[in-house]
Design a protein around this motif. Structure first.
Motif, short mmCIF file in Angstrom:
data_model
loop_
_atom_site.label_atom_id
_atom_site.label_comp_id
_atom_site.label_asym_id
_atom_site.label_seq_id
_atom_site.Cartn_x
_atom_site.Cartn_y
_atom_site.Cartn_z
N GLU A 141 6.69 8.96 7.65
CA GLU A 141 8.06 8.47 7.43
C GLU A 141 8.03 7.19 6.63
O GLU A 141 7.16 6.33 6.84
CB GLU A 141 8.75 8.23 8.77
N ILE A 142 8.98 7.05 5.70
CA ILE A 142 9.14 5.81 4.95
C ILE A 142 9.86 4.79 5.83
O ILE A 142 10.94 5.07 6.36
CB ILE A 142 9.94 6.02 3.65
N MET A 143 9.28 3.63 6.00
CA MET A 143 9.85 2.58 6.83
C MET A 143 10.48 1.53 5.91
O MET A 143 9.80 0.65 5.38
CB MET A 143 8.77 1.95 7.72
N PHE A 144 11.77 1.63 5.72
CA PHE A 144 12.47 0.74 4.80
C PHE A 144 12.64 -0.65 5.43
O PHE A 144 12.80 -0.77 6.65
CB PHE A 144 13.83 1.31 4.44
N SER A 224 8.08 -0.73 -9.14
CA SER A 224 8.83 -1.65 -8.28
C SER A 224 10.27 -1.18 -8.06
O SER A 224 10.97 -1.69 -7.18
CB SER A 224 8.83 -3.06 -8.88
N LEU A 225 10.72 -0.19 -8.86
CA LEU A 225 12.08 0.32 -8.73
C LEU A 225 12.21 1.42 -7.67
O LEU A 225 13.32 1.84 -7.34
CB LEU A 225 12.56 0.87 -10.08
N ILE A 226 11.08 1.88 -7.15
CA ILE A 226 11.10 3.02 -6.23
C ILE A 226 11.92 2.73 -4.98
O ILE A 226 12.69 3.57 -4.51
CB ILE A 226 9.66 3.43 -5.85
N LEU A 227 11.77 1.53 -4.42
CA LEU A 227 12.51 1.20 -3.20
C LEU A 227 14.01 1.34 -3.40
O LEU A 227 14.69 2.03 -2.62
CB LEU A 227 12.18 -0.23 -2.75
N ASP A 228 14.54 0.74 -4.43
CA ASP A 228 15.99 0.80 -4.66
C ASP A 228 16.42 2.23 -4.98
O ASP A 228 17.51 2.67 -4.58
CB ASP A 228 16.38 -0.14 -5.80
N MET A 229 15.59 2.95 -5.71
CA MET A 229 15.93 4.33 -6.02
C MET A 229 16.03 5.16 -4.75
O MET A 229 16.99 5.93 -4.55
CB MET A 229 14.88 4.94 -6.95
N LEU A 230 15.07 5.01 -3.84
CA LEU A 230 15.09 5.79 -2.60
C LEU A 230 16.26 5.40 -1.71
O LEU A 230 16.87 6.26 -1.07
CB LEU A 230 13.77 5.62 -1.85
N LEU A 231 16.57 4.12 -1.66
CA LEU A 231 17.72 3.69 -0.86
C LEU A 231 19.02 4.27 -1.42
O LEU A 231 19.90 4.70 -0.66
CB LEU A 231 17.80 2.16 -0.84
N THR A 232 19.13 4.31 -2.75
CA THR A 232 20.31 4.89 -3.39
C THR A 232 20.40 6.39 -3.09
O THR A 232 21.46 6.92 -2.75
CB THR A 232 20.28 4.67 -4.90
N MET A 251 -1.75 10.08 -5.93
CA MET A 251 -0.79 9.76 -6.99
C MET A 251 -0.52 8.25 -7.00
O MET A 251 -0.40 7.63 -5.94
CB MET A 251 0.52 10.52 -6.75
N PRO A 252 -0.43 7.63 -8.18
CA PRO A 252 -0.22 6.17 -8.26
C PRO A 252 1.00 5.69 -7.49
O PRO A 252 0.99 4.58 -6.95
CB PRO A 252 -0.07 5.93 -9.77
N VAL A 253 2.06 6.52 -7.42
CA VAL A 253 3.27 6.07 -6.74
C VAL A 253 3.07 5.94 -5.23
O VAL A 253 3.83 5.23 -4.57
CB VAL A 253 4.46 7.01 -7.01
N TYR A 254 2.04 6.59 -4.68
CA TYR A 254 1.84 6.49 -3.23
C TYR A 254 1.51 5.06 -2.81
O TYR A 254 1.92 4.61 -1.74
CB TYR A 254 0.74 7.44 -2.75
N ALA A 255 0.78 4.35 -3.66
CA ALA A 255 0.45 2.95 -3.35
C ALA A 255 1.72 2.12 -3.21
O ALA A 255 1.81 1.23 -2.36
CB ALA A 255 -0.46 2.37 -4.43
N LEU A 257 4.68 3.37 -2.29
CA LEU A 257 5.30 3.79 -1.03
C LEU A 257 4.65 3.09 0.16
O LEU A 257 5.33 2.71 1.12
CB LEU A 257 5.19 5.31 -0.88
N GLU A 258 3.35 2.89 0.09
CA GLU A 258 2.65 2.16 1.16
C GLU A 258 3.13 0.72 1.23
O GLU A 258 3.23 0.15 2.33
CB GLU A 258 1.15 2.21 0.93
N LYS A 259 3.42 0.13 0.09
CA LYS A 259 3.93 -1.25 0.08
C LYS A 259 5.29 -1.31 0.77
O LYS A 259 5.60 -2.27 1.49
CB LYS A 259 4.05 -1.77 -1.36
N ILE A 260 6.13 -0.30 0.52
CA ILE A 260 7.42 -0.23 1.20
C ILE A 260 7.20 -0.09 2.70
O ILE A 260 7.84 -0.75 3.51
CB ILE A 260 8.26 0.95 0.66
N GLY A 261 6.28 0.80 3.06
CA GLY A 261 5.95 1.04 4.46
C GLY A 261 5.93 2.53 4.77
O GLY A 261 6.97 3.19 4.65
#
Length: 275
Positions: A141-144, A224-232, A251-255, A257-261
């Motif tokens: 699960e993504i932990m926002f 760095s835009l992934i967080l805002d995109m997912l929240l939207t 995949m590079p984007v997984y790193a 996602l890990e930063k987000i949580g």
């Protein structure tokens, strides 16, 4: 002996599946509707899939499908289980041999499957059969963050699975392919295309869940835009939770996602054997 599931009363197929997964690391209990949905939604074959019979009792089951991805014809093991009373009787080995023989007969390039990373017994069997690890897959699960900030504005455009297929990796897991996703979107910031996302929508415990299958960026510097995109997207789809299912951890984007949580439930290895 092996009997194609199309020749077996379907309730007996369901019962064999449930017995086989009754003590699994991740219990998977289904009814007829749920198993039928799995077969149909992942384009599995009732002709290729089979139960294994010992003395007129069903000892195991294997679900199989064939498709061509990125010009590579593959057979996927979409579920395999052995009834507890028949464990340590080489039934699992026979199931894999059966799948491999069908893969060769149907001129497949690879036989592929997934195994939970902590399932040592199954991993040892597959490695003994010549399977090799392709990638590691995340389920979680993504932990926002709870602190809100001013969000970047995004909009989404629905696209066909064919439009997404061109950027899919060869080893994108079978069930994560765009053709099996509920939604395939490109996402934009103003007029600039940033990337694409494939996901499913599900109801779990009275919550609406968005399950990410694939996420691609045109430029990795936009991560760095992934967080805002997912929240939207979460807000647009009216979802309570965002999860990952068999998401390629390489995949590079997984790193990002890990930063987000990411709260991992488990990881799986995708394994492949050349036929």
């Amino acid at each position: 002996m092996f009997i194609p599931i199309e020749e077996v009363p379907f309730q007996q197929v369901v019962e064999t599946w449930n017995q086989g997964f009754s003590d699994y690391l991740l219990p998977i209990h289904v009814d007829q509707e749920a198993l039928e949905r799995r077969i149909q939604s992942f384009n599995l074959s009732k002709k290729l899939s089979a139960v294994f019979s010992v003395d007129e009792e069903f000892a195991g089951i294997i679900l199989l499908g064939i498709q061509t991805f990125q010009e590579t014809k593959v057979m996927w093991v979409g579920g395999m289980a052995v009834v507890p009373n028949y464990r340590r009787s080489k039934v699992a080995s026979k199931l894999i041999d059966y799948a491999e023989s069908l893969a060769i007969e149907n001129q497949c390039d690879h036989l592929i499957l997934e195994v939970i990373a902590t399932n040592e017994r199954a991993k040892q069997l597959y490695e003994a059969k010549g399977f090799q690890r392709v990638n590691e897959l995340a389920v979680g699960e993504i932990m926002f963050p709870t602190v809100s900030s001013e969000k970047n504005e995004f909009h989404f455009k629905s696209v066909s699975s064919k439009e997404v297929a061109g950027i899919e990796k060869q080893w994108t897991p079978w069930q994560n392919r765009s053709v099996f996703s509920d939604r395939n979107y490109e996402f934009y910031q103003e007029k600039s295309k940033i990337g694409s996302i494939s996901f499913n929508l599900a109801e779990e415990s009275d919550e609406k869940v968005l399950i990410i299958k694939q996420l691609h960026l045109l430029k990795i510097e936009d991560r760095s835009l992934i967080l805002d995109m997912l929240l939207t997207l979460k807000e647009q789809e009216h979802c309570d939770t965002v999860k990952l299912a068999n998401f390629d951890m390489e995949m590079p984007v997984y790193a990002e996602l890990e930063k987000i949580g990411v709260a991992l439930q488990l990881t799986q290895f995708q394994l492949a054997k050349k036929c």
